[in-house]
Design an enzyme around this catalytic site. Structure first.
Site, PDB file in Angstrom:
ATOM      1  N   GLY A 114      -3.793  13.805   0.138  1.00 53.22           N
ATOM      2  CA  GLY A 114      -4.004  13.033  -1.076  1.00 53.22           C
ATOM      3  C   GLY A 114      -2.867  12.094  -1.412  1.00 53.22           C
ATOM      4  O   GLY A 114      -3.035  11.172  -2.229  1.00 53.22           O
ATOM      5  N   HIS A 150      -3.405  17.590  -3.320  1.00 52.18           N
ATOM      6  CA  HIS A 150      -2.796  18.269  -2.186  1.00 52.18           C
ATOM      7  C   HIS A 150      -3.855  18.723  -1.175  1.00 52.18           C
ATOM      8  O   HIS A 150      -3.511  19.260  -0.125  1.00 52.18           O
ATOM      9  CB  HIS A 150      -1.978  19.479  -2.642  1.00 52.18           C
ATOM     10  N   ALA A 165       7.983   7.833  -0.908  1.00 54.39           N
ATOM     11  CA  ALA A 165       7.185   6.616  -1.109  1.00 54.39           C
ATOM     12  C   ALA A 165       6.320   6.414   0.124  1.00 54.39           C
ATOM     13  O   ALA A 165       6.797   5.911   1.150  1.00 54.39           O
ATOM     14  CB  ALA A 165       8.095   5.411  -1.344  1.00 54.39           C
ATOM     15  N   GLU A 166       5.057   6.817   0.027  1.00 56.15           N
ATOM     16  CA  GLU A 166       4.176   6.746   1.192  1.00 56.15           C
ATOM     17  C   GLU A 166       3.977   5.311   1.671  1.00 56.15           C
ATOM     18  O   GLU A 166       3.887   5.056   2.882  1.00 56.15           O
ATOM     19  CB  GLU A 166       2.831   7.391   0.862  1.00 56.15           C
ATOM     20  N   PRO A 180      -1.538   5.906  -2.046  1.00 57.57           N
ATOM     21  CA  PRO A 180      -0.642   4.773  -2.309  1.00 57.57           C
ATOM     22  C   PRO A 180      -0.342   3.922  -1.075  1.00 57.57           C
ATOM     23  O   PRO A 180       0.171   2.809  -1.204  1.00 57.57           O
ATOM     24  CB  PRO A 180       0.640   5.451  -2.827  1.00 57.57           C
TER      25      PRO A 180
END
Length: 337
Positions: free
Chosen positions: A96, A140, A70-71, A100
């Site tokens: 990428g 990515h 979870a960025e 979030p």
């Protein structure tokens, strides 16, 4: 927390770029007991690119630790750690995956120091494997310098070789400000000499190759490509100067001006789409400082105005040698009215 009393690095060593970053992280953790490394798979696995390999074993799971996938949580946790007096060095596994967490980066990390009038600085060094060149799946490979360079309160830097990767990361990990450290992942396996005793000037751009006919301005992985192009151009008697911008926020306007004032022509090369890309800002800075001496408009050779493609389509998207050479030709052949 686990401490380590390893010796300070001295001398010169041949390292790949990813090993240079690993060494910089180890030395940052060694030097600052409040430094922490966190992110997806950075602990036991050592990171998807093995950048953090061996760090958890050496410094312990309290200082090098895995996070949930979870960025927004990784960067939100980093904000709390910075507020508590730590210097977090979070990793977002691929560029990428940062999307979030843009809310945490823009509304918290970049603004907290300003919002609290200096009471809560944000010494966060955000490591981000960046740019294309490895033919990876969607999200990515991205080129997000345009986004982070626009955000007030952030500093943005991208090394182009192992020596820079080591010293710029060490420098970033001592700064009281949030730094987005964009690592050119296609160059992770590039080897080069790292002089641990002589970092050089770490605050601006650097001339990677001297020339007199034209300046190529680039950063990250495109520096290596521009150096290859300069070799090709030299076969036709064209002496191209390659300026490695390095710091994308703040941009070294004086270094730009010095180089272009000598050559009087400039081509800016980057992987992001052209529209509203960082190349436009670089071109405008060149125009502001060198308008009276420019012999041609500043040219841009960039990615296209489409989403960053995945797989083999990258080869059609990224600036290649031919596109850069045609950009050089257009500038050299330009004649006023």
């Amino acid at each position: 927390m686990t401490a380590n009393t390893g010796a300070v690095r001295t001398g010169t060593q041949e390292l790949s770029l990813n090993k240079a970053i690993n060494a910089a992280l180890a030395d940052a953790l060694e030097e600052n007991p409040r430094a922490l490394v966190l992110g997806e798979d950075v602990g036991r696995l050592g990171g998807v690119f093995r950048i953090t390999d061996g760090l958890q074993e050496r410094f312990g799971a309290e200082r090098v630790f895995d996070t949930p996938l979870a960025e927004s949580g990784i960067l939100g946790m980093s904000v709390g750690l910075a507020m508590a007096g730590y210097h977090p060095i979070p990793e977002v596994q691929f560029d990428g995956f940062t999307y979030p967490a843009v809310n945490q980066i823009v509304t918290q990390i970049a603004r907290m120091n300003f919002r609290t009038r200096g009471a809560l600085p944000m010494p966060i060094t955000l490591r981000m494997p960046s740019f294309g060149g490895i033919q990876s799946p969607e999200l990515h490979s991205e080129s997000l310098e345009w986004l982070f360079a626009h955000v007030a309160g952030l500093k943005v830097v991208s090394p182009s070789n192992p020596h820079q990767a080591y010293h710029l990361l060490r420098h970033a990990a001592t700064m009281p400000d949030p730094v987005v450290f964009m690592e050119p992942k296609s160059r992770y396996w590039q080897k080069g000499s790292v002089d641990f005793d002589t970092p050089g000037d770490l605050t601006g751009s650097v001339v990677a190759r001297e020339g007199r006919h034209l300046t190529l301005v680039a950063w990250g992985a495109m520096v290596s490509r521009c150096l290859q192009v300069a070799d090709m151009a030299a076969e036709d008697g064209v002496e191209v100067e390659v300026l490695d911008l390095r710091w994308l926020k703040p941009i070294d306007a004086e270094g730009l001006a010095r180089s272009v004032a000598r050559t009087r022509r400039a081509v800016v090369v980057h992987e992001a789409p052209k529209s509203a890309g960082l190349g436009a800002e670089v071109a405008q800075l060149i125009t502001e400082h060198c308008f009276g001496t420019l012999k041609a408009p500043v040219e841009r050779v960039t990615g296209f105005d489409v989403p960053f493609p995945s797989g083999s389509l990258e080869n059609e998207y990224l600036p290649n040698a031919d596109r850069i050479l045609f950009g050089i030709q257009r500038v050299l052949e330009y004649r006023r009215g």
